[in-house]
Design a protein around this motif. Structure first.
Motif, PDB file in Angstrom:
ATOM      1  N   TYR A  33      -1.849   2.079  10.659  1.00  0.00           N
ATOM      2  CA  TYR A  33      -1.546   0.706  11.055  1.00  0.00           C
ATOM      3  C   TYR A  33      -2.317  -0.267  10.183  1.00  0.00           C
ATOM      4  O   TYR A  33      -3.512  -0.065   9.958  1.00  0.00           O
ATOM      5  CB  TYR A  33      -1.940   0.489  12.518  1.00  0.00           C
ATOM      6  CG  TYR A  33      -1.714  -0.917  12.998  1.00  0.00           C
ATOM      7  CD1 TYR A  33      -0.445  -1.343  13.339  1.00  0.00           C
ATOM      8  CD2 TYR A  33      -2.766  -1.821  13.086  1.00  0.00           C
ATOM      9  CE1 TYR A  33      -0.227  -2.647  13.771  1.00  0.00           C
ATOM     10  CE2 TYR A  33      -2.559  -3.114  13.514  1.00  0.00           C
ATOM     11  CZ  TYR A  33      -1.291  -3.518  13.857  1.00  0.00           C
ATOM     12  OH  TYR A  33      -1.074  -4.792  14.278  1.00  0.00           O
ATOM     13  N   PRO A  34      -1.706  -1.298   9.710  1.00  0.00           N
ATOM     14  CA  PRO A  34      -0.281  -1.593   9.783  1.00  0.00           C
ATOM     15  C   PRO A  34       0.479  -0.840   8.689  1.00  0.00           C
ATOM     16  O   PRO A  34      -0.117  -0.464   7.662  1.00  0.00           O
ATOM     17  CB  PRO A  34      -0.222  -3.103   9.540  1.00  0.00           C
ATOM     18  CG  PRO A  34      -1.382  -3.372   8.640  1.00  0.00           C
ATOM     19  CD  PRO A  34      -2.460  -2.399   9.061  1.00  0.00           C
ATOM     20  N   PRO A  35       1.769  -0.639   8.888  1.00  0.00           N
ATOM     21  CA  PRO A  35       2.542   0.012   7.828  1.00  0.00           C
ATOM     22  C   PRO A  35       2.607  -0.877   6.591  1.00  0.00           C
ATOM     23  O   PRO A  35       2.499  -2.094   6.689  1.00  0.00           O
ATOM     24  CB  PRO A  35       3.932   0.196   8.454  1.00  0.00           C
ATOM     25  CG  PRO A  35       3.983  -0.742   9.600  1.00  0.00           C
ATOM     26  CD  PRO A  35       2.572  -0.983  10.051  1.00  0.00           C
ATOM     27  N   PHE A  36       2.771  -0.241   5.432  1.00  0.00           N
ATOM     28  CA  PHE A  36       2.778  -1.019   4.188  1.00  0.00           C
ATOM     29  C   PHE A  36       3.703  -0.374   3.163  1.00  0.00           C
ATOM     30  O   PHE A  36       4.035   0.803   3.256  1.00  0.00           O
ATOM     31  CB  PHE A  36       1.360  -1.156   3.619  1.00  0.00           C
ATOM     32  CG  PHE A  36       0.760   0.140   3.148  1.00  0.00           C
ATOM     33  CD1 PHE A  36       0.857   0.518   1.821  1.00  0.00           C
ATOM     34  CD2 PHE A  36       0.100   0.976   4.028  1.00  0.00           C
ATOM     35  CE1 PHE A  36       0.301   1.712   1.383  1.00  0.00           C
ATOM     36  CE2 PHE A  36      -0.452   2.165   3.613  1.00  0.00           C
ATOM     37  CZ  PHE A  36      -0.357   2.541   2.280  1.00  0.00           C
ATOM     38  N   ASN A  37       4.092  -1.161   2.181  1.00  0.00           N
ATOM     39  CA  ASN A  37       4.846  -0.711   1.015  1.00  0.00           C
ATOM     40  C   ASN A  37       4.050  -1.060  -0.232  1.00  0.00           C
ATOM     41  O   ASN A  37       3.349  -2.067  -0.254  1.00  0.00           O
ATOM     42  CB  ASN A  37       6.207  -1.418   0.906  1.00  0.00           C
ATOM     43  CG  ASN A  37       7.164  -1.037   2.006  1.00  0.00           C
ATOM     44  OD1 ASN A  37       7.055   0.032   2.604  1.00  0.00           O
ATOM     45  ND2 ASN A  37       8.111  -1.919   2.273  1.00  0.00           N
ATOM     46  N   ILE A  38       4.213  -0.251  -1.262  1.00  0.00           N
ATOM     47  CA  ILE A  38       3.705  -0.590  -2.587  1.00  0.00           C
ATOM     48  C   ILE A  38       4.890  -0.467  -3.527  1.00  0.00           C
ATOM     49  O   ILE A  38       5.533   0.580  -3.578  1.00  0.00           O
ATOM     50  CB  ILE A  38       2.574   0.345  -3.046  1.00  0.00           C
ATOM     51  CG1 ILE A  38       1.400   0.296  -2.071  1.00  0.00           C
ATOM     52  CG2 ILE A  38       2.117  -0.026  -4.455  1.00  0.00           C
ATOM     53  CD1 ILE A  38       0.297   1.280  -2.374  1.00  0.00           C
ATOM     54  N   GLU A  39       5.204  -1.545  -4.223  1.00  0.00           N
ATOM     55  CA  GLU A  39       6.328  -1.506  -5.145  1.00  0.00           C
ATOM     56  C   GLU A  39       5.893  -1.978  -6.525  1.00  0.00           C
ATOM     57  O   GLU A  39       4.980  -2.783  -6.655  1.00  0.00           O
ATOM     58  CB  GLU A  39       7.495  -2.346  -4.628  1.00  0.00           C
ATOM     59  CG  GLU A  39       7.165  -3.798  -4.406  1.00  0.00           C
ATOM     60  CD  GLU A  39       8.312  -4.582  -3.782  1.00  0.00           C
ATOM     61  OE1 GLU A  39       9.407  -4.590  -4.371  1.00  0.00           O
ATOM     62  OE2 GLU A  39       8.093  -5.163  -2.713  1.00  0.00           O
ATOM     63  N   LEU A 115       5.309 -10.651   7.126  1.00  0.00           N
ATOM     64  CA  LEU A 115       4.901  -9.736   6.061  1.00  0.00           C
ATOM     65  C   LEU A 115       3.876 -10.424   5.173  1.00  0.00           C
ATOM     66  O   LEU A 115       4.053 -11.577   4.798  1.00  0.00           O
ATOM     67  CB  LEU A 115       6.102  -9.309   5.212  1.00  0.00           C
ATOM     68  CG  LEU A 115       7.216  -8.563   5.933  1.00  0.00           C
ATOM     69  CD1 LEU A 115       8.398  -8.360   5.004  1.00  0.00           C
ATOM     70  CD2 LEU A 115       6.723  -7.226   6.469  1.00  0.00           C
ATOM     71  N   LEU A 116       2.812  -9.698   4.852  1.00  0.00           N
ATOM     72  CA  LEU A 116       1.809 -10.202   3.918  1.00  0.00           C
ATOM     73  C   LEU A 116       2.040  -9.528   2.576  1.00  0.00           C
ATOM     74  O   LEU A 116       1.994  -8.298   2.475  1.00  0.00           O
ATOM     75  CB  LEU A 116       0.390  -9.896   4.422  1.00  0.00           C
ATOM     76  CG  LEU A 116      -0.749 -10.281   3.487  1.00  0.00           C
ATOM     77  CD1 LEU A 116      -0.811 -11.786   3.288  1.00  0.00           C
ATOM     78  CD2 LEU A 116      -2.075  -9.749   4.009  1.00  0.00           C
ATOM     79  N   HIS A 117       2.329 -10.330   1.547  1.00  0.00           N
ATOM     80  CA  HIS A 117       2.552  -9.822   0.197  1.00  0.00           C
ATOM     81  C   HIS A 117       1.314 -10.133  -0.647  1.00  0.00           C
ATOM     82  O   HIS A 117       0.864 -11.273  -0.674  1.00  0.00           O
ATOM     83  CB  HIS A 117       3.758 -10.505  -0.464  1.00  0.00           C
ATOM     84  CG  HIS A 117       5.028 -10.391   0.317  1.00  0.00           C
ATOM     85  ND1 HIS A 117       5.727  -9.214   0.423  1.00  0.00           N
ATOM     86  CD2 HIS A 117       5.727 -11.306   1.026  1.00  0.00           C
ATOM     87  CE1 HIS A 117       6.811  -9.412   1.149  1.00  0.00           C
ATOM     88  NE2 HIS A 117       6.824 -10.670   1.538  1.00  0.00           N
ATOM     89  N   VAL A 118       0.799  -9.121  -1.349  1.00  0.00           N
ATOM     90  CA  VAL A 118      -0.315  -9.307  -2.268  1.00  0.00           C
ATOM     91  C   VAL A 118       0.156  -8.813  -3.634  1.00  0.00           C
ATOM     92  O   VAL A 118       0.533  -7.647  -3.782  1.00  0.00           O
ATOM     93  CB  VAL A 118      -1.575  -8.528  -1.825  1.00  0.00           C
ATOM     94  CG1 VAL A 118      -2.711  -8.755  -2.813  1.00  0.00           C
ATOM     95  CG2 VAL A 118      -1.992  -8.933  -0.420  1.00  0.00           C
ATOM     96  N   ASP A 119       0.169  -9.719  -4.606  1.00  0.00           N
ATOM     97  CA  ASP A 119       0.644  -9.393  -5.946  1.00  0.00           C
ATOM     98  C   ASP A 119      -0.513  -8.981  -6.845  1.00  0.00           C
ATOM     99  O   ASP A 119      -1.588  -9.592  -6.818  1.00  0.00           O
ATOM    100  CB  ASP A 119       1.378 -10.586  -6.559  1.00  0.00           C
ATOM    101  CG  ASP A 119       2.690 -10.869  -5.838  1.00  0.00           C
ATOM    102  OD1 ASP A 119       3.371  -9.898  -5.459  1.00  0.00           O
ATOM    103  OD2 ASP A 119       3.029 -12.046  -5.657  1.00  0.00           O
ATOM    104  N   LEU A 120      -0.275  -7.944  -7.644  1.00  0.00           N
ATOM    105  CA  LEU A 120      -1.266  -7.410  -8.569  1.00  0.00           C
ATOM    106  C   LEU A 120      -0.659  -7.356  -9.963  1.00  0.00           C
ATOM    107  O   LEU A 120       0.541  -7.109 -10.104  1.00  0.00           O
ATOM    108  CB  LEU A 120      -1.672  -5.984  -8.166  1.00  0.00           C
ATOM    109  CG  LEU A 120      -2.109  -5.767  -6.715  1.00  0.00           C
ATOM    110  CD1 LEU A 120      -2.218  -4.288  -6.417  1.00  0.00           C
ATOM    111  CD2 LEU A 120      -3.429  -6.444  -6.457  1.00  0.00           C
TER     112      LEU A 120
END
Length: 137
Positions: A33-39, A115-120
């Motif tokens: 928790y929480p679920p997440f994606n990495i794209e 949704l929380l988006h964090v850009d790298l």
């Protein structure tokens, strides 16, 4: 047969820090928790997206701590004076950690529709060829 670690392999010199990073990421204590994606959004950029429905921006913290991206959430308990007949939506805290490679920089963090988006982004390393002179001994 002797178990050989990454940092002690004879052809991998100076990779002890990588081994420590792998150990640290394995011990980070991330739950489900929480679920997440990495794209991968381009050749040199990534986006981590966490499902943080119910959290306000002020209840979330995104920090970079020694090459480790740490995302924390803590919801305030607003249930005082309220009587729940069923409480399936729990106010719980979380911490998610992601170890970043050298050269990966954290861009912006955006909250959108729960949704929380964090850009790298990853900087392209400069290719260097260096000739080493050989001296007579």
């Amino acid at each position: 047969m002797t178990k050989m670690s990454l940092g002690s392999h004879p052809y991998l010199l100076g990779f002890e820090q990588l081994e420590r990073l792998l150990e640290r990421s394995a011990k980070s204590g991330n739950e489900g928790y929480p679920p997440f994606n990495i794209e991968q959004t381009s050749e040199n950029s990534y986006r981590i997206t966490l499902a943080v429905a119910g959290f306000a921006e002020a209840e979330l913290a995104v920090t970079l701590e020694d090459r480790q991206l740490v995302i924390r959430g803590r919801q305030s308990e607003d249930g005082e004076g309220r009587i729940f007949l069923h409480r399936g939506i729990a106010a719980r805290q979380f911490q998610r950690s992601f170890v970043l490679a050298e050269g990966v920089e954290v861009g912006e963090a955006v909250m959108e529709n729960g949704l929380l988006h964090v850009d790298l982004t990853r900087a392209e390393p400069e290719r260097v060829v260096q000739r080493i002179s050989i001296k007579k001994g």
